[in-house]
Motif scaffolding. Sequence first.
Motif, PDB file in Angstrom:
ATOM      1  N   LEU A  25      -3.117  20.563 -13.086  1.00 23.97           N
ATOM      2  CA  LEU A  25      -3.897  19.940 -14.165  1.00 23.97           C
ATOM      3  C   LEU A  25      -3.982  20.905 -15.339  1.00 23.97           C
ATOM      4  O   LEU A  25      -4.463  22.037 -15.191  1.00 23.97           O
ATOM      5  N   CYS A  36      -5.468  15.870 -21.396  1.00 28.74           N
ATOM      6  CA  CYS A  36      -5.058  16.593 -20.191  1.00 28.74           C
ATOM      7  C   CYS A  36      -3.678  16.121 -19.746  1.00 28.74           C
ATOM      8  O   CYS A  36      -3.241  15.028 -20.102  1.00 28.74           O
ATOM      9  N   LEU A  38      -1.074  15.965 -16.240  1.00 32.99           N
ATOM     10  CA  LEU A  38      -0.823  16.170 -14.810  1.00 32.99           C
ATOM     11  C   LEU A  38       0.668  16.426 -14.604  1.00 32.99           C
ATOM     12  O   LEU A  38       1.502  15.620 -15.044  1.00 32.99           O
ATOM     13  N   GLU A  62      -4.726  10.835  -8.454  1.00 38.06           N
ATOM     14  CA  GLU A  62      -5.166  11.949  -9.305  1.00 38.06           C
ATOM     15  C   GLU A  62      -5.277  11.501 -10.751  1.00 38.06           C
ATOM     16  O   GLU A  62      -6.157  11.944 -11.489  1.00 38.06           O
ATOM     17  N   SER A  63      -4.416  10.596 -11.150  1.00 30.88           N
ATOM     18  CA  SER A  63      -4.460  10.082 -12.518  1.00 30.88           C
ATOM     19  C   SER A  63      -5.716   9.250 -12.758  1.00 30.88           C
ATOM     20  O   SER A  63      -6.401   9.399 -13.778  1.00 30.88           O
ATOM     21  N   GLU A  65      -8.523   9.302 -11.039  1.00 29.98           N
ATOM     22  CA  GLU A  65      -9.691  10.197 -10.942  1.00 29.98           C
ATOM     23  C   GLU A  65      -9.848  10.982 -12.255  1.00 29.98           C
ATOM     24  O   GLU A  65     -10.945  11.083 -12.806  1.00 29.98           O
ATOM     25  N   LEU A  66      -8.746  11.491 -12.760  1.00 29.46           N
ATOM     26  CA  LEU A  66      -8.804  12.246 -14.022  1.00 29.46           C
ATOM     27  C   LEU A  66      -9.278  11.351 -15.169  1.00 29.46           C
ATOM     28  O   LEU A  66     -10.075  11.774 -16.012  1.00 29.46           O
ATOM     29  N   MET A  70     -12.479  12.217 -17.357  1.00 28.52           N
ATOM     30  CA  MET A  70     -12.353  12.448 -18.806  1.00 28.52           C
ATOM     31  C   MET A  70     -13.240  11.486 -19.596  1.00 28.52           C
ATOM     32  O   MET A  70     -13.901  11.879 -20.552  1.00 28.52           O
ATOM     33  N   HIS A  95      -2.742  12.329 -20.401  1.00 24.67           N
ATOM     34  CA  HIS A  95      -3.998  11.571 -20.288  1.00 24.67           C
ATOM     35  C   HIS A  95      -4.842  11.935 -21.513  1.00 24.67           C
ATOM     36  O   HIS A  95      -5.305  13.080 -21.614  1.00 24.67           O
ATOM     37  N   LEU A 130     -15.802  19.369 -16.905  1.00 23.21           N
ATOM     38  CA  LEU A 130     -14.858  18.557 -16.129  1.00 23.21           C
ATOM     39  C   LEU A 130     -15.103  18.733 -14.631  1.00 23.21           C
ATOM     40  O   LEU A 130     -15.093  17.760 -13.869  1.00 23.21           O
ATOM     41  N   SER A 134     -16.323  15.815 -12.117  1.00 19.47           N
ATOM     42  CA  SER A 134     -15.478  15.523 -10.971  1.00 19.47           C
ATOM     43  C   SER A 134     -16.316  15.540  -9.689  1.00 19.47           C
ATOM     44  O   SER A 134     -16.169  14.672  -8.828  1.00 19.47           O
TER      45      SER A 134
END
Lengths: 138, 138
Positions: A25, A36, A38, A62-63, A65-66, A70, A95, A130, A134
């Motif tokens: 990340l 951001c 990935l 992961e995308s 969640e990010l 964000m 992202h 962040l 998270s």
Amino acid sequence: MPNFKLHPQLAQDCIFLSDLRLCRLLLMNNKDFPWCILVPSINGVREIHELNEADQQTLLKESSELSRVMLGVFSGEKMNIAALGNMVPQLHVHHIVRTQADKAWPNPVWGYGGGTVYSTEEIEELRDKLAAESEANH
Amino acid sequence: MPNFKLHPQLAQDCIFLSDLRLCRLLLMNNKDFPWCILVPSINGVREIHELNEADQQTLLKESSELSRVMLGVFSGEKMNIAALGNMVPQLHVHHIVRTQADKAWPNPVWGYGGGTVYSTEEIEELRDKLAAESEANH
């Protein structure tokens, strides 16, 4: 991935934030946009469909969640998510939190120059926000 | 999805190709770029992470399958995949085959105007080629 090698252009443009299960990340060092990236930590991959199915699903998790994290931190209106890679062949997924007040709205962010870089304090602050968002998501 | 309503801008800019399990598959009516769009056939969704997990995975599968089919038909060098939606809020995912010879390379394709539209014959030909390539993949 101990032998994973980040493309030098990404290393130059971005700040390391953390290593997730699949992806590295990164934070784009450009204060104009909350941005951001990935990067799946596997050498030699250029396209999402080149990943095996399990890794594709991890990338997606992961995308998403990010994206949630964000939007929680930056309170924007729209995510822009993109895998382009015309200039940097290593698979990387942008992202970006977009708002109607940002410099490029409603156009895509690419082509608006380098922008202003973050100070060390700002990076630490962002990293904390962040991470907190998270954790709040779990 | 019997009550699914495609955003009028997408309906205007694109040609219907088919309804997949989750997504409506559209062809952008712009001969400058081989450009398809996947629109999950669910009303009111703006972001990938708003889809439930099963639908996210189906979107990913349909996206990767489409990428393979498009690269098979158009023999380009790089896929550009993006969910932007700053102008059209309905979730839609661009899939564009890029080549070094195209009009926008190496920049993203957005912002290069409407391009030339396809003739009816060209659309039928493309539809056949994409369907054949898709079958060859299975």
